[in-house]
Design a protein around this motif. Structure first.
Motif, PDB file in Angstrom:
ATOM      1  N   LEU A   1      17.971  -5.489 -41.745  1.00 17.16           N
ATOM      2  CA  LEU A   1      17.122  -5.470 -42.937  1.00 17.16           C
ATOM      3  C   LEU A   1      15.981  -4.476 -42.755  1.00 17.16           C
ATOM      4  CD1 LEU A   1      16.877  -9.308 -43.637  1.00 17.16           C
ATOM      5  CD2 LEU A   1      18.356  -7.659 -44.789  1.00 17.16           C
ATOM      6  N   GLN A   2      15.837  -3.558 -43.693  1.00 20.67           N
ATOM      7  CA  GLN A   2      14.765  -2.581 -43.653  1.00 20.67           C
ATOM      8  C   GLN A   2      13.535  -3.161 -44.343  1.00 20.67           C
ATOM      9  OE1 GLN A   2      14.980   0.428 -41.962  1.00 20.67           O
ATOM     10  NE2 GLN A   2      16.915  -0.487 -41.292  1.00 20.67           N
ATOM     11  N   GLY A   3      12.520  -3.499 -43.575  1.00 22.13           N
ATOM     12  CA  GLY A   3      11.311  -4.085 -44.127  1.00 22.13           C
ATOM     13  C   GLY A   3      10.184  -3.080 -44.212  1.00 22.13           C
ATOM     14  N   GLY A   4       9.008  -3.572 -44.491  1.00 12.95           N
ATOM     15  CA  GLY A   4       7.796  -2.769 -44.520  1.00 12.95           C
ATOM     16  C   GLY A   4       6.840  -3.301 -43.478  1.00 12.95           C
ATOM     17  N   PRO A   5       5.556  -3.037 -43.640  1.00 14.20           N
ATOM     18  CA  PRO A   5       4.583  -3.586 -42.697  1.00 14.20           C
ATOM     19  C   PRO A   5       4.656  -5.112 -42.697  1.00 14.20           C
ATOM     20  CG  PRO A   5       3.575  -1.933 -44.128  1.00 14.20           C
ATOM     21  CD  PRO A   5       4.929  -2.212 -44.697  1.00 14.20           C
ATOM     22  N   PRO A   6       4.571  -5.748 -41.529  1.00 10.91           N
ATOM     23  CA  PRO A   6       4.577  -7.211 -41.490  1.00 10.91           C
ATOM     24  C   PRO A   6       3.458  -7.789 -42.353  1.00 10.91           C
ATOM     25  CG  PRO A   6       4.801  -6.304 -39.280  1.00 10.91           C
ATOM     26  CD  PRO A   6       4.475  -5.153 -40.185  1.00 10.91           C
ATOM     27  N   ILE A   7       3.731  -8.918 -42.970  1.00  9.30           N
ATOM     28  CA  ILE A   7       2.724  -9.575 -43.800  1.00  9.30           C
ATOM     29  C   ILE A   7       1.773 -10.347 -42.893  1.00  9.30           C
ATOM     30  CG2 ILE A   7       2.338 -11.168 -45.696  1.00  9.30           C
ATOM     31  CD1 ILE A   7       3.829  -8.552 -46.414  1.00  9.30           C
ATOM     32  N   ALA A   8       0.504  -9.954 -42.921  1.00  9.00           N
ATOM     33  CA  ALA A   8      -0.521 -10.627 -42.123  1.00  9.00           C
ATOM     34  C   ALA A   8      -1.114 -11.772 -42.931  1.00  9.00           C
ATOM     35  CB  ALA A   8      -1.617  -9.641 -41.733  1.00  9.00           C
ATOM     36  N   SER A   9      -1.404 -12.875 -42.262  1.00 10.10           N
ATOM     37  CA  SER A   9      -1.977 -14.040 -42.933  1.00 10.10           C
ATOM     38  C   SER A   9      -3.121 -14.577 -42.084  1.00 10.10           C
ATOM     39  CB  SER A   9      -0.912 -15.118 -43.139  1.00 10.10           C
ATOM     40  OG  SER A   9      -1.444 -16.251 -43.782  1.00 10.10           O
ATOM     41  N   ARG A  10      -4.267 -14.822 -42.730  1.00 11.42           N
ATOM     42  CA  ARG A  10      -5.426 -15.395 -42.047  1.00 11.42           C
ATOM     43  C   ARG A  10      -5.886 -16.614 -42.833  1.00 11.42           C
ATOM     44  NH1 ARG A  10      -3.372 -12.343 -39.300  1.00 11.42           N
ATOM     45  NH2 ARG A  10      -4.193 -10.553 -38.124  1.00 11.42           N
ATOM     46  N   THR A  11      -6.081 -17.715 -42.144  1.00 11.20           N
ATOM     47  CA  THR A  11      -6.474 -18.970 -42.782  1.00 11.20           C
ATOM     48  C   THR A  11      -7.812 -19.439 -42.225  1.00 11.20           C
ATOM     49  OG1 THR A  11      -4.158 -19.618 -43.047  1.00 11.20           O
ATOM     50  CG2 THR A  11      -5.805 -21.365 -43.218  1.00 11.20           C
ATOM     51  N   VAL A  12      -8.682 -19.882 -43.126  1.00 11.56           N
ATOM     52  CA  VAL A  12      -9.953 -20.504 -42.753  1.00 11.56           C
ATOM     53  C   VAL A  12     -10.039 -21.816 -43.520  1.00 11.56           C
ATOM     54  CG1 VAL A  12     -12.459 -20.252 -42.625  1.00 11.56           C
ATOM     55  CG2 VAL A  12     -10.999 -18.205 -42.529  1.00 11.56           C
ATOM     56  N   HIS A  13     -10.378 -22.900 -42.810  1.00  8.13           N
ATOM     57  CA  HIS A  13     -10.507 -24.178 -43.514  1.00  8.13           C
ATOM     58  C   HIS A  13     -11.847 -24.820 -43.208  1.00  8.13           C
ATOM     59  CE1 HIS A  13      -9.214 -25.935 -39.611  1.00  8.13           C
ATOM     60  NE2 HIS A  13      -9.856 -27.016 -40.040  1.00  8.13           N
ATOM     61  N   ALA A  14     -12.234 -25.721 -44.084  1.00  9.50           N
ATOM     62  CA  ALA A  14     -13.487 -26.449 -43.893  1.00  9.50           C
ATOM     63  C   ALA A  14     -13.361 -27.843 -44.470  1.00  9.50           C
ATOM     64  CB  ALA A  14     -14.655 -25.707 -44.543  1.00  9.50           C
ATOM     65  N   ASP A  15     -13.652 -28.847 -43.668  1.00  9.49           N
ATOM     66  CA  ASP A  15     -13.675 -30.226 -44.155  1.00  9.49           C
ATOM     67  C   ASP A  15     -14.859 -30.418 -45.103  1.00  9.49           C
ATOM     68  OD1 ASP A  15     -11.515 -30.797 -42.562  1.00  9.49           O
ATOM     69  OD2 ASP A  15     -12.680 -31.759 -40.971  1.00  9.49           O
ATOM     70  N   GLY A  16     -14.662 -31.275 -46.067  1.00  7.44           N
ATOM     71  CA  GLY A  16     -15.753 -31.677 -46.938  1.00  7.44           C
ATOM     72  C   GLY A  16     -16.081 -30.707 -48.052  1.00  7.44           C
ATOM     73  N   VAL A  17     -15.394 -29.586 -48.139  1.00  3.69           N
ATOM     74  CA  VAL A  17     -15.648 -28.600 -49.188  1.00  3.69           C
ATOM     75  C   VAL A  17     -14.584 -28.758 -50.270  1.00  3.69           C
ATOM     76  CG1 VAL A  17     -15.791 -26.153 -49.759  1.00  3.69           C
ATOM     77  CG2 VAL A  17     -16.738 -26.985 -47.590  1.00  3.69           C
ATOM     78  N   MET A  18     -15.002 -28.894 -51.508  1.00  9.84           N
ATOM     79  CA  MET A  18     -14.079 -29.025 -52.619  1.00  9.84           C
ATOM     80  C   MET A  18     -13.953 -27.701 -53.373  1.00  9.84           C
ATOM     81  SD  MET A  18     -12.991 -32.162 -52.420  1.00  9.84           S
ATOM     82  CE  MET A  18     -13.064 -31.946 -50.634  1.00  9.84           C
ATOM     83  N   GLU A  19     -12.814 -27.512 -54.004  1.00 10.28           N
ATOM     84  CA  GLU A  19     -12.530 -26.225 -54.634  1.00 10.28           C
ATOM     85  C   GLU A  19     -13.557 -25.840 -55.703  1.00 10.28           C
ATOM     86  OE1 GLU A  19      -7.949 -25.108 -54.691  1.00 10.28           O
ATOM     87  OE2 GLU A  19      -8.329 -27.008 -55.718  1.00 10.28           O
ATOM     88  N   GLY A  20     -14.036 -26.814 -56.455  1.00  8.08           N
ATOM     89  CA  GLY A  20     -14.955 -26.498 -57.540  1.00  8.08           C
ATOM     90  C   GLY A  20     -16.225 -25.807 -57.082  1.00  8.08           C
ATOM     91  N   ARG A  21     -16.596 -26.014 -55.820  1.00  5.38           N
ATOM     92  CA  ARG A  21     -17.828 -25.416 -55.302  1.00  5.38           C
ATOM     93  C   ARG A  21     -17.636 -23.966 -54.886  1.00  5.38           C
ATOM     94  NH1 ARG A  21     -19.748 -29.194 -50.632  1.00  5.38           N
ATOM     95  NH2 ARG A  21     -21.514 -27.735 -50.610  1.00  5.38           N
ATOM     96  N   ILE A  22     -16.403 -23.549 -54.706  1.00  2.92           N
ATOM     97  CA  ILE A  22     -16.169 -22.197 -54.176  1.00  2.92           C
ATOM     98  C   ILE A  22     -15.381 -21.305 -55.130  1.00  2.92           C
ATOM     99  CG2 ILE A  22     -16.250 -22.963 -51.767  1.00  2.92           C
ATOM    100  CD1 ILE A  22     -13.119 -22.809 -51.860  1.00  2.92           C
ATOM    101  N   ALA A  23     -14.995 -21.832 -56.282  1.00  2.00           N
ATOM    102  CA  ALA A  23     -14.088 -21.090 -57.172  1.00  2.00           C
ATOM    103  C   ALA A  23     -14.657 -19.732 -57.570  1.00  2.00           C
ATOM    104  CB  ALA A  23     -13.778 -21.919 -58.414  1.00  2.00           C
ATOM    105  N   GLU A  24     -15.918 -19.699 -57.957  1.00  2.00           N
ATOM    106  CA  GLU A  24     -16.506 -18.446 -58.409  1.00  2.00           C
ATOM    107  C   GLU A  24     -16.609 -17.438 -57.264  1.00  2.00           C
ATOM    108  OE1 GLU A  24     -20.589 -16.826 -60.630  1.00  2.00           O
ATOM    109  OE2 GLU A  24     -20.185 -18.978 -60.472  1.00  2.00           O
ATOM    110  N   GLY A  25     -17.072 -17.907 -56.112  1.00  3.06           N
ATOM    111  CA  GLY A  25     -17.177 -17.010 -54.964  1.00  3.06           C
ATOM    112  C   GLY A  25     -15.832 -16.511 -54.491  1.00  3.06           C
ATOM    113  N   LEU A  26     -14.817 -17.383 -54.564  1.00  2.00           N
ATOM    114  CA  LEU A  26     -13.484 -16.979 -54.131  1.00  2.00           C
ATOM    115  C   LEU A  26     -12.901 -15.935 -55.072  1.00  2.00           C
ATOM    116  CD1 LEU A  26     -11.469 -17.645 -51.873  1.00  2.00           C
ATOM    117  CD2 LEU A  26     -10.378 -19.244 -53.447  1.00  2.00           C
ATOM    118  N   ALA A  27     -13.154 -16.081 -56.375  1.00  2.00           N
ATOM    119  CA  ALA A  27     -12.695 -15.084 -57.346  1.00  2.00           C
ATOM    120  C   ALA A  27     -13.316 -13.723 -57.049  1.00  2.00           C
ATOM    121  CB  ALA A  27     -13.033 -15.528 -58.765  1.00  2.00           C
ATOM    122  N   ALA A  28     -14.580 -13.720 -56.618  1.00  2.00           N
ATOM    123  CA  ALA A  28     -15.240 -12.462 -56.282  1.00  2.00           C
ATOM    124  C   ALA A  28     -14.605 -11.821 -55.052  1.00  2.00           C
ATOM    125  CB  ALA A  28     -16.733 -12.713 -56.049  1.00  2.00           C
TER     126      ALA A  28
END
Length: 253
Positions: free
Chosen positions: A166-193
């Motif tokens: 199979l002829q592919g391209g650059p490998p897909i890189a993935s980086r994950t950051v998590h935080a307990d106690g944080v709900m999506e509604g508090r970060i939605a605007e910043g994440l969109a930015a």
């Protein structure tokens, strides 16, 4: 110029998956392995063992994606119709494949290579075999369609046999950051930015819930590893700004 990554679609074929009798275990494996060789999986469909549906869907997606993978429906029973449907989709005869026929005929004891098993050696004209180190009966490739078994262990063996071609391209890189106690509604605007700042990346938000509370995992994914790292730093800053304690990697189960 940035190298384009080929794209892939997976068709999971089988009434047993749609009925809930069988839980698909192949999507995660294929998505992960394809990403590692630079072929992002862009779409997954689960379709029944219905000839017209298989033929129409294969023809639709093979025109839209660089690679199409199918799982399921290539065994010896009457409802294993994927192979003959692929032949119909490509407009070619469904006929004994000489090499596959020889392999299976040698594998079985005299008299055991019956009509049902002969179906596993009958393929679209022009198909190229995909080796199966587990149970002999091969998968096949025709055009940009790769036909694999549905049984996870066999499918994985077939894919590993196919992967070097199979002829592919650059490998897909993935980086994950998590935080307990944080709900999506508090970060939605910043994440969109952050997403707007890194338009070439896929940035996703995945809430999790467990005993003792939950939180959110944020993932930056794309072909540019440096960009993914930079986006992960931006995500870390965002989580800290809302009072979270960000941790690199997936949250523990």
């Amino acid at each position: 110029m940035t190298q384009r990554n080929p794209t892939a679609c997976l068709l999971v074929i089988g009434n047993e998956v749609l009925s809930g009798r069988t839980r698909d275990a192949n999507i995660q494996f294929l998505a992960t392995r394809l990403g590692a060789i630079g072929i992002p999986l862009r779409e997954v469909r689960v379709i029944p063992d219905v000839r017209a549906t298989i033929v129409a869907t294969v023809n639709e997606v093979r025109a839209r994606f660089d690679h199409v993978f199918t799982t399921g429906g290539i065994g010896p029973t009457h409802d294993d119709i994927t192979s003959e449907c692929i032949a119909e989709a490509f407009g070619v005869p469904w006929e004994p494949h000489p090499e596959a026929w020889g392999r299976l005929e040698r594998h079985y004891k005299p008299g055991e290579f019956n009509a049902a098993r002969q179906r596993m050696a009958t393929m679209p004209r022009g198909a190229e075999l995909i080796d199966n180190a587990i149970s002999i009966a091969p998968g096949f490739t025709i055009g940009n369609v790769h036909v694999l078994a549905g049984v996870p262990r066999i499918m994985q063996a077939m894919f590993e046999s196919l992967a070097p071609s199979l002829q592919g391209g650059p490998p897909i890189a993935s980086r994950t950051v998590h935080a307990d106690g944080v709900m999506e509604g508090r970060i939605a605007e910043g994440l969109a930015a952050i997403q707007a700042r890194w338009p070439a990346l896929d940035i996703g938000s995945y809430p999790y819930y467990r005993m003792g509370g939950g939180g959110v995992a944020l993932v930056a994914k794309g072909a540019d590893a440096e960009a993914a790292e930079a986006a992960a730093r931006d995500i870390t800053t965002l989580l800290r700004a809302v009072g979270g304690k960000p941790v690199q990697g997936e949250p523990p189960v």
